[in-house]
Design a protein around this motif. Structure first.
Motif, PDB file in Angstrom:
ATOM      1  N   THR A 321       0.852  -1.197   0.000  1.00  0.00           N
ATOM      2  CA  THR A 321       0.000   0.000   0.000  1.00  0.00           C
ATOM      3  C   THR A 321       0.883   1.241   0.000  1.00  0.00           C
ATOM      4  O   THR A 321       2.070   1.183   0.336  1.00  0.00           O
ATOM      5  N   VAL A 322       0.289   2.361  -0.350  1.00  0.00           N
ATOM      6  CA  VAL A 322       1.056   3.607  -0.419  1.00  0.00           C
ATOM      7  C   VAL A 322       1.604   3.965   0.958  1.00  0.00           C
ATOM      8  O   VAL A 322       0.878   3.909   1.962  1.00  0.00           O
ATOM      9  N   LYS A 328      -0.455  10.898   2.698  1.00  0.00           N
ATOM     10  CA  LYS A 328      -0.844  12.216   3.222  1.00  0.00           C
ATOM     11  C   LYS A 328      -0.864  13.273   2.125  1.00  0.00           C
ATOM     12  O   LYS A 328      -1.606  14.256   2.210  1.00  0.00           O
ATOM     13  N   ARG A 329      -0.060  13.074   1.112  1.00  0.00           N
ATOM     14  CA  ARG A 329      -0.023  14.017  -0.013  1.00  0.00           C
ATOM     15  C   ARG A 329      -1.086  13.690  -1.065  1.00  0.00           C
ATOM     16  O   ARG A 329      -1.192  14.385  -2.083  1.00  0.00           O
ATOM     17  N   PRO A 576      -2.281  13.444  -6.782  1.00  0.00           N
ATOM     18  CA  PRO A 576      -3.719  13.469  -6.469  1.00  0.00           C
ATOM     19  C   PRO A 576      -4.589  14.133  -7.528  1.00  0.00           C
ATOM     20  O   PRO A 576      -5.796  13.890  -7.580  1.00  0.00           O
ATOM     21  N   TRP A 577      -3.988  14.953  -8.361  1.00  0.00           N
ATOM     22  CA  TRP A 577      -4.783  15.679  -9.360  1.00  0.00           C
ATOM     23  C   TRP A 577      -4.988  14.884 -10.655  1.00  0.00           C
ATOM     24  O   TRP A 577      -5.678  15.340 -11.552  1.00  0.00           O
TER      25      TRP A 577
END
Length: 599
Positions: A321-322, A328-329, A576-577
């Motif tokens: 997993t990450v 958090k980012r 995330p974008w």
């Protein structure tokens, strides 16, 4: 904060604004840019001349075949692209009629002199004939030849024998433009899965004849297609920039993921109805070493991490997993069992490792048994792979996840016993085996001068030491090794292959004798294998075809022209974008299916 300030400044400059101008206007003009890195340099962008994954990744977004794939469907589903519908097919799978969608245009280019150039059926006829032109020297010709398009091989032979230019204007029965929007293909033998070949944008996309003729030998630098992107900047082996094709037809995101595919359903609901492509520009850097590529992603200089380098898997993905600091980012992970195979081939024409006599087969099988696949997975790949049992790849016809063979066995005692039995003895007492005739035995193994290759070299040293066989490495850049492999100049080489379609026969094409000099780098030539492979092309999917797949798997194991190691599990990371990414299985085409949110 420094990264954010730099990115804001870059966005302002890209929009033609100077620092200090109204930020609202700057934000409104900010382009959606997808940035990531290739680990190997491209060679160019003419579909007929390419074999490398990275160049083909680019051409798959510039050119369009008649068909494509649903971006989310599992199992993969072919959908019309420039065609109006799936082809009309005769009952014997020898005649295919394709009706093209009117209103599809090539991207603007000076060759068109300001007019819009519509795609017509004759463009596909011309483009596919180019792969038969001896002057083009297309590495795809062997695969096209296997389709048995009526008249195409004869057209090629005429040019070769008479030493005349290829006659593109001569009509042939097998490739005809019935009218501007109707294409007909006629084959000498049945090809039930032809539509899978017609869904490969990277090689089977349409070119305009006038563009090819205008740019001549420089066509690799001037790709002009009907696809969603166009090449706007190219700094060889350093930077590739593509921008949205402003003349691209109206096309909107649509997909039908499986009902139990939760992730796919979310992506489909989020993006459905958005016009394609959603990003304005794609910027591709070439970063061969893992550490700078990894750091550039961490620093926000890349939006997408194509394959987390093995050295950083434990850091980025502890326990699969990450890592908390990345989570958090908002960094996201996808892990995919790839439709691929990592393998090592033996040159069957080499006097040391080649040949079909029992002692030569014993040497190759002993080398295979001395390789510890589980260690490769655990140490080198950080758990990101599964053992392979044959060259047939996951998600393709002929692949059986329950099938087990000796291909994945690690048995040093049996390896040494094989060599002893067939006369590979240490004659001079120096600790290394000689050939059965007493001559020196030394394996020349091709490799590359990068850190990842060097780490595998260490495992090969250990593997050969287990069976007391001398090993030396011959180092060159990857493209040079590829050229040498095709010419039959390498004894052994370790590399990977990715499926281009759902037909498992394409995976074992690497062992078909008519592919020698192209995909068949092992130069394997065995009549039973060839007959089985050719029969696989003719049969529809079913039990008889599955029995043939089992036969070719056993022949690979019996002669060991290549050792298949693993099928890789590929972890990709996204900022995330980035919205909508899912790794494609049979092509690496995904840019138009992504969106970039403001950030």
């Amino acid at each position: 904060m420094a990264v954010k300030r730099r990115r804001l400044l870059q966005a302002s400059l890209a929009a033609g604004l100077m620092p200090g101008m109204a930020p609202a206007k700057a934000a409104a003009a900010q382009a959606k840019v997808l940035r990531y890195a290739f680990v190997v340099a491209e060679t160019g962008f003419d579909p007929a001349q390419l074999t490398d994954l990275y160049s083909l990744t680019v051409t798959s977004h510039i050119f369009e075949a008649p068909y494509g794939y649903d971006p989310l469907a599992m199992p993969p589903r072919i959908v019309p692209l420039t065609a109006q519908a799936l082809p009309e097919v005769s009952a014997d799978f020898r005649v295919f009629r394709i009706r093209l969608r009117p209103g599809t245009f090539f991207a603007d280019d000076p060759v068109f002199k300001g007019r819009r150039r519509e795609l017509v059926a004759a463009d596909y006829v011309y483009s596919w004939k180019r792969m038969a032109d001896p002057a083009v020297k297309s590495p795809s010709w062997a695969a096209i030849e296997e389709l048995n398009i009526i008249g195409l091989s004869e057209l090629r032979s005429e040019a070769q024998q008479l030493k005349k230019p290829f006659n593109y204007d001569r009509p042939i029965e097998g490739l005809r433009a019935i009218d501007d929007h109707t294409l007909e293909i006629r084959l000498a033998q049945p090809r039930p899965r032809l539509v899978q070949t017609l869904a490969q944008n990277d090689r089977m996309g349409a070119l305009a004849r006038e563009v090819v003729e205008a740019y001549g030998t420089d066509i690799m630098a001037h790709p002009v297609g009907t696809g969603p992107f166009r090449l706007t900047r190219w700094r060889r082996s350093s930077l590739i920039v593509l921008e949205k094709n402003p003349g691209y037809r109206e096309r909107y995101y649509e997909s039908e993921p499986a009902k139990d595919d939760v992730e796919g359903q979310v992506i489909a609901a989020t993006l459905r109805g958005r016009r394609l492509p959603m990003v304005d520009r794609v910027e591709l850097a070439i970063i061969e070493e893992s550490q700078p590529r990894w750091l550039s992603f961490l620093n926000g200089e890349q939006d997408f991490m194509d394959r987390v380098p093995p050295e950083f898997v434990n850091v980025a993905l502890p326990h699969g997993t990450v890592a908390p600091n990345l989570a958090k980012r908002g960094i996201k992970l996808t892990r995919t069992l790839a439709a691929d195979a990592v393998f090592t081939f033996f040159n069957m024409q080499d006097p040391v490792v080649g040949g079909y006599t029992p002692e030569k087969v014993a040497l190759r099988r002993a080398i295979s048994l001395a390789w510890d696949v589980e260690r490769e997975i655990r140490l080198q790949r950080r758990g990101q792979a599964v053992p392979a049992q044959s060259q047939v790849m996951p998600y393709t016809s002929g692949y059986d996840p329950a099938y087990k063979s000796e291909m994945s066995d690690f048995d040093v005692a049996r390896a040494n016993a094989l060599l002893d039995l067939y006369g590979y003895k240490d004659v001079d007492g120096d600790g290394w085996r000689e050939l059965p005739d007493g001559k020196p035995l030394e394996i020349a193994f091709a490799t590359q001068p990068d850190s990842l290759s060097r780490s595998y070299d260490e495992l090969w040293k250990l593997s050969f030491a287990r069976i007391h066989v001398k090993l030396k490495f011959v180092t060159a850049k990857w493209p040079e090794n590829l050229k040498s492999a095709r010419a039959g100049k390498l004894m052994m080489w370790f590399l990977a292959d990715t499926a281009v379609q759902a037909d498992g026969a394409a995976c074992i094409q690497r062992l078909y004798s008519r592919q020698i000099g192209n995909r068949n780098m092992s130069r394997f030539e065995q009549p039973d294998f060839d007959r089985a492979y050719e029969r696989l092309q003719l049969l529809p999917d079913g039990p008889e075809r599955e029995a043939l797949f089992l036969q070719v798997k056993r022949l690979q194991l019996a002669y060991m022209p290549l050792k298949t190691h693993v099928h890789r599990i590929i972890p990709d990371l996204m900022q995330p974008w980035v919205v909508g990414y899912r790794r494609p299985l049979f092509r690496y085409e995904f840019w138009q299916f992504l969106d970039i949110e403001p950030h």
